[in-house]
Design a protein around this motif. Structure first.
Motif, PDB file in Angstrom:
ATOM      1  N   ILE A 117       4.960  -5.547 -12.323  1.00 37.26           N
ATOM      2  CA  ILE A 117       4.295  -6.293 -13.393  1.00 37.26           C
ATOM      3  C   ILE A 117       5.028  -7.594 -13.680  1.00 37.26           C
ATOM      4  O   ILE A 117       4.418  -8.645 -13.915  1.00 37.26           O
ATOM      5  CB  ILE A 117       4.203  -5.420 -14.658  1.00 37.26           C
ATOM      6  CG1 ILE A 117       3.276  -4.223 -14.404  1.00 37.26           C
ATOM      7  CG2 ILE A 117       3.696  -6.241 -15.848  1.00 37.26           C
ATOM      8  CD1 ILE A 117       3.231  -3.236 -15.552  1.00 37.26           C
ATOM      9  N   ALA A 118       6.352  -7.537 -13.646  1.00 38.85           N
ATOM     10  CA  ALA A 118       7.138  -8.721 -13.980  1.00 38.85           C
ATOM     11  C   ALA A 118       7.123  -9.768 -12.875  1.00 38.85           C
ATOM     12  O   ALA A 118       7.148 -10.976 -13.157  1.00 38.85           O
ATOM     13  CB  ALA A 118       8.584  -8.311 -14.287  1.00 38.85           C
ATOM     14  N   ILE A 159       0.830  -1.202   0.000  1.00 37.57           N
ATOM     15  CA  ILE A 159       0.000   0.000   0.000  1.00 37.57           C
ATOM     16  C   ILE A 159       0.864   1.252   0.000  1.00 37.57           C
ATOM     17  O   ILE A 159       0.625   2.206  -0.759  1.00 37.57           O
ATOM     18  CB  ILE A 159      -0.944  -0.005   1.220  1.00 37.57           C
ATOM     19  CG1 ILE A 159      -1.968  -1.126   1.107  1.00 37.57           C
ATOM     20  CG2 ILE A 159      -1.640   1.347   1.359  1.00 37.57           C
ATOM     21  CD1 ILE A 159      -2.929  -0.973  -0.026  1.00 37.57           C
ATOM     22  N   ILE A 160       1.896   1.279   0.837  1.00 39.78           N
ATOM     23  CA  ILE A 160       2.739   2.479   0.946  1.00 39.78           C
ATOM     24  C   ILE A 160       3.505   2.719  -0.348  1.00 39.78           C
ATOM     25  O   ILE A 160       3.472   3.816  -0.922  1.00 39.78           O
ATOM     26  CB  ILE A 160       3.702   2.333   2.142  1.00 39.78           C
ATOM     27  CG1 ILE A 160       2.922   2.290   3.453  1.00 39.78           C
ATOM     28  CG2 ILE A 160       4.707   3.481   2.148  1.00 39.78           C
ATOM     29  CD1 ILE A 160       3.778   2.026   4.676  1.00 39.78           C
ATOM     30  N   VAL A 161       4.194   1.684  -0.825  1.00 39.85           N
ATOM     31  CA  VAL A 161       5.004   1.859  -2.041  1.00 39.85           C
ATOM     32  C   VAL A 161       4.109   2.104  -3.252  1.00 39.85           C
ATOM     33  O   VAL A 161       4.422   2.930  -4.119  1.00 39.85           O
ATOM     34  CB  VAL A 161       5.902   0.625  -2.255  1.00 39.85           C
ATOM     35  CG1 VAL A 161       6.702   0.758  -3.547  1.00 39.85           C
ATOM     36  CG2 VAL A 161       6.842   0.450  -1.066  1.00 39.85           C
ATOM     37  N   GLY A 162       2.978   1.390  -3.342  1.00 37.38           N
ATOM     38  CA  GLY A 162       2.084   1.592  -4.478  1.00 37.38           C
ATOM     39  C   GLY A 162       1.477   2.982  -4.502  1.00 37.38           C
ATOM     40  O   GLY A 162       1.316   3.572  -5.579  1.00 37.38           O
ATOM     41  N   ALA A 163       1.137   3.526  -3.328  1.00 39.59           N
ATOM     42  CA  ALA A 163       0.587   4.874  -3.280  1.00 39.59           C
ATOM     43  C   ALA A 163       1.620   5.906  -3.722  1.00 39.59           C
ATOM     44  O   ALA A 163       1.306   6.834  -4.484  1.00 39.59           O
ATOM     45  CB  ALA A 163       0.095   5.180  -1.869  1.00 39.59           C
ATOM     46  N   VAL A 164       2.849   5.756  -3.258  1.00 40.12           N
ATOM     47  CA  VAL A 164       3.906   6.694  -3.660  1.00 40.12           C
ATOM     48  C   VAL A 164       4.204   6.565  -5.151  1.00 40.12           C
ATOM     49  O   VAL A 164       4.399   7.567  -5.858  1.00 40.12           O
ATOM     50  CB  VAL A 164       5.175   6.445  -2.827  1.00 40.12           C
ATOM     51  CG1 VAL A 164       6.323   7.318  -3.315  1.00 40.12           C
ATOM     52  CG2 VAL A 164       4.899   6.728  -1.350  1.00 40.12           C
ATOM     53  N   ILE A 184      10.221   2.303 -12.700  1.00 38.30           N
ATOM     54  CA  ILE A 184      10.983   1.091 -12.358  1.00 38.30           C
ATOM     55  C   ILE A 184      10.168   0.181 -11.436  1.00 38.30           C
ATOM     56  O   ILE A 184      10.083  -1.034 -11.649  1.00 38.30           O
ATOM     57  CB  ILE A 184      12.326   1.485 -11.704  1.00 38.30           C
ATOM     58  CG1 ILE A 184      13.216   2.193 -12.731  1.00 38.30           C
ATOM     59  CG2 ILE A 184      13.027   0.254 -11.153  1.00 38.30           C
ATOM     60  CD1 ILE A 184      14.501   2.748 -12.131  1.00 38.30           C
ATOM     61  N   ILE A 185       9.550   0.771 -10.414  1.00 41.69           N
ATOM     62  CA  ILE A 185       8.754  -0.027  -9.474  1.00 41.69           C
ATOM     63  C   ILE A 185       7.564  -0.661 -10.176  1.00 41.69           C
ATOM     64  O   ILE A 185       7.231  -1.837  -9.948  1.00 41.69           O
ATOM     65  CB  ILE A 185       8.301   0.857  -8.301  1.00 41.69           C
ATOM     66  CG1 ILE A 185       9.501   1.283  -7.462  1.00 41.69           C
ATOM     67  CG2 ILE A 185       7.283   0.121  -7.436  1.00 41.69           C
ATOM     68  CD1 ILE A 185       9.153   2.252  -6.353  1.00 41.69           C
ATOM     69  N   ARG A 217       3.746   9.359 -10.466  1.00 46.33           N
ATOM     70  CA  ARG A 217       3.727   8.741 -11.796  1.00 46.33           C
ATOM     71  C   ARG A 217       4.502   9.620 -12.783  1.00 46.33           C
ATOM     72  O   ARG A 217       4.504  10.849 -12.679  1.00 46.33           O
ATOM     73  CB  ARG A 217       2.285   8.567 -12.267  1.00 46.33           C
ATOM     74  CG  ARG A 217       1.571   9.858 -12.559  1.00 46.33           C
ATOM     75  CD  ARG A 217       0.070   9.658 -12.701  1.00 46.33           C
ATOM     76  NE  ARG A 217      -0.591  10.867 -13.149  1.00 46.33           N
ATOM     77  CZ  ARG A 217      -0.830  11.926 -12.422  1.00 46.33           C
ATOM     78  NH1 ARG A 217      -0.410  11.954 -11.169  1.00 46.33           N
ATOM     79  NH2 ARG A 217      -1.457  12.979 -12.915  1.00 46.33           N
ATOM     80  N   GLY A 218       5.153   8.971 -13.704  1.00 52.92           N
ATOM     81  CA  GLY A 218       5.970   9.688 -14.680  1.00 52.92           C
ATOM     82  C   GLY A 218       7.406   9.841 -14.258  1.00 52.92           C
ATOM     83  O   GLY A 218       8.263  10.158 -15.101  1.00 52.92           O
ATOM     84  N   LYS A 219       7.709   9.631 -12.991  1.00 49.79           N
ATOM     85  CA  LYS A 219       9.082   9.696 -12.512  1.00 49.79           C
ATOM     86  C   LYS A 219       9.801   8.384 -12.823  1.00 49.79           C
ATOM     87  O   LYS A 219       9.185   7.337 -13.039  1.00 49.79           O
ATOM     88  CB  LYS A 219       9.118   9.963 -11.015  1.00 49.79           C
ATOM     89  CG  LYS A 219       8.381  11.229 -10.595  1.00 49.79           C
ATOM     90  CD  LYS A 219       9.049  12.480 -11.129  1.00 49.79           C
ATOM     91  CE  LYS A 219       8.337  13.729 -10.620  1.00 49.79           C
ATOM     92  NZ  LYS A 219       8.974  14.979 -11.110  1.00 49.79           N
ATOM     93  N   ALA A 220      11.109   8.426 -12.826  1.00 47.46           N
ATOM     94  CA  ALA A 220      11.899   7.231 -13.158  1.00 47.46           C
ATOM     95  C   ALA A 220      11.719   6.142 -12.106  1.00 47.46           C
ATOM     96  O   ALA A 220      11.569   4.959 -12.423  1.00 47.46           O
ATOM     97  CB  ALA A 220      13.381   7.611 -13.285  1.00 47.46           C
ATOM     98  N   GLY A 221      11.709   6.528 -10.835  1.00 42.11           N
ATOM     99  CA  GLY A 221      11.543   5.533  -9.778  1.00 42.11           C
ATOM    100  C   GLY A 221      10.194   4.847  -9.844  1.00 42.11           C
ATOM    101  O   GLY A 221      10.086   3.632  -9.631  1.00 42.11           O
TER     102      GLY A 221
END
Length: 364
Positions: free
Chosen positions: A179-180, A156-161, A173-174, A166-170
């Protein structure tokens, strides 16, 4: 002097003001209670139906558990000759296998509902099956329950950030990494972790639940041993589970970011972190709470392959052993516990969601 009839409006007003008694009028005045009663009644029907289907399904499995028990006793030198018909009949009665299948069903449901008795366990005869299950249950809750909670919170924390940025490189990557890896099996990650940390580096143990040289108890040495031995199986579940929650949370977060109330909150000068946690995330976590409650119900199944790989004494290992020896009572006990936990989790969520979100209304 003639009496005149009261106006129709007065009659209707007096009828409406008259006290209404009975269950149906009370339920009409308390729609939330009416919904809770209807939902609880449906829960009981679903529970009965699921338990019934599970009973008849496992009773149709080919094989004779009594012959399996007798062969086990003969191998352990308890019997030196063929068991008599009286011995077989006694075991059939004890395991609830005498009579036709409908008689067995009525006897099983009577013992389960009224007495909480699953019958003796074949894999640990004559110990009751519920005792075998209760002995394995804390290990499954400790391993899979805590791992599921950690995976959910982290996701929840990482997905919200990731959705907020969105649109940032980090974030990219996440998202691509989630997805993979979100559909990679737990046991595959467990194999990699065992190879790296247990065999290559030798940092963590590869099997069992605690050090056999330490006596079980609430001592710091035993607790530390349990944590050390459970780190690899728990980590394999947390890693893959967190990626799934990250992906779903980001998917829920991105559409919310274009809402007008977030633009208004930003125009008021609120800090971005406050907007994320108090406004954006608040409207995204309800579906995640529902999914998390259902996933908590499934922990009683145990992750069979992970527990088998690490030789962990949880419900997954118990279930596999029971299936191998046709221990119907233990198999049904584990299955019934999984059914009960999942349906109960869904019921509690259905009752709590209208209280958590005023927009959610299931009653009329």
């Amino acid at each position: 002097m003639t009496a005149t009839a009261p106006p129709a409006e007065a009659v209707e007003a007096s009828a409406e003001s008259a006290p209404r008694s009975g269950l149906r009028p009370w339920l009409s005045r308390h729609p939330l209670a009416a919904y809770a009663l209807r939902r609880f009644g449906l829960y009981l029907i679903e529970l009965w139906g699921a338990l019934t289907v599970a009973f008849f399904f496992f009773r149709m499995i080919p094989g004779d558990p009594i012959q399996t028990l007798i062969q086990t006793l003969q191998q352990n030198y308890v019997y030196n000759q063929q068991a008599s018909a009286e011995v077989i009949a006694r075991y059939q009665h004890e395991f609830g296998l005498d009579g036709n299948i409908f008689t067995q069903y009525l006897k099983y449901m009577n013992n389960l509902i009224l007495h909480g008795d699953l019958g003796p366990s074949l894999i640990n005869y004559p110990t009751p099956a519920q005792n075998v299950i209760l002995h394995s249950l804390p290990w499954t809750i400790g391993l899979l329950g805590i791992s599921a909670v950690l995976a959910w919170v982290l996701g929840i924390i990482v997905g919200a950030v990731a959705g907020w940025r969105r649109g940032k490189a980090g974030s990219a990557i996440i998202t691509n990494l989630s997805i993979a890896l979100s559909h990679v099996p737990f046991f595959f990650v467990a194999l990699i972790l065992v190879y790296v940390f247990a065999y290559s580096l030798g940092m963590l143990p590869a099997r069992s639940a605690y050090d056999s040289n330490i006596s079980p108890g609430l001592s710091p040495a035993f607790i530390g041993s349990v944590l050390k031995y459970g780190l690899l199986p728990g980590l394999s579940i947390v890693v893959i589970g967190a990626f799934g929650w990250i992906l779903s949370t980001r998917m829920l977060m991105v559409p919310v970011l274009g809402e007008d109330y977030l633009t208004y909150a930003e125009a008021k000068g609120l800090k971005p972190w406050r907007i994320l946690t108090r406004y954006a995330l608040r409207n995204c976590y309800l579906p995640q709470v529902t999914a998390f409650g259902i996933s908590l119900g499934f922990i009683f199944n145990g992750n069979v392959l992970v527990e088998q790989l690490f030789n962990y004494p949880g419900l997954g290992t118990t279930l596999v052993t029971a299936i191998q020896q046709l221990d119907f009572n233990t198999i049904l006990g584990v299955t019934d516990m999984a059914i009960f936990s999942v349906l109960t989790a869904v019921l509690l969520l259905d009752l709590l969601l209208p209280l958590l979100d005023p927009r959610v209304k299931y009653w009329k």
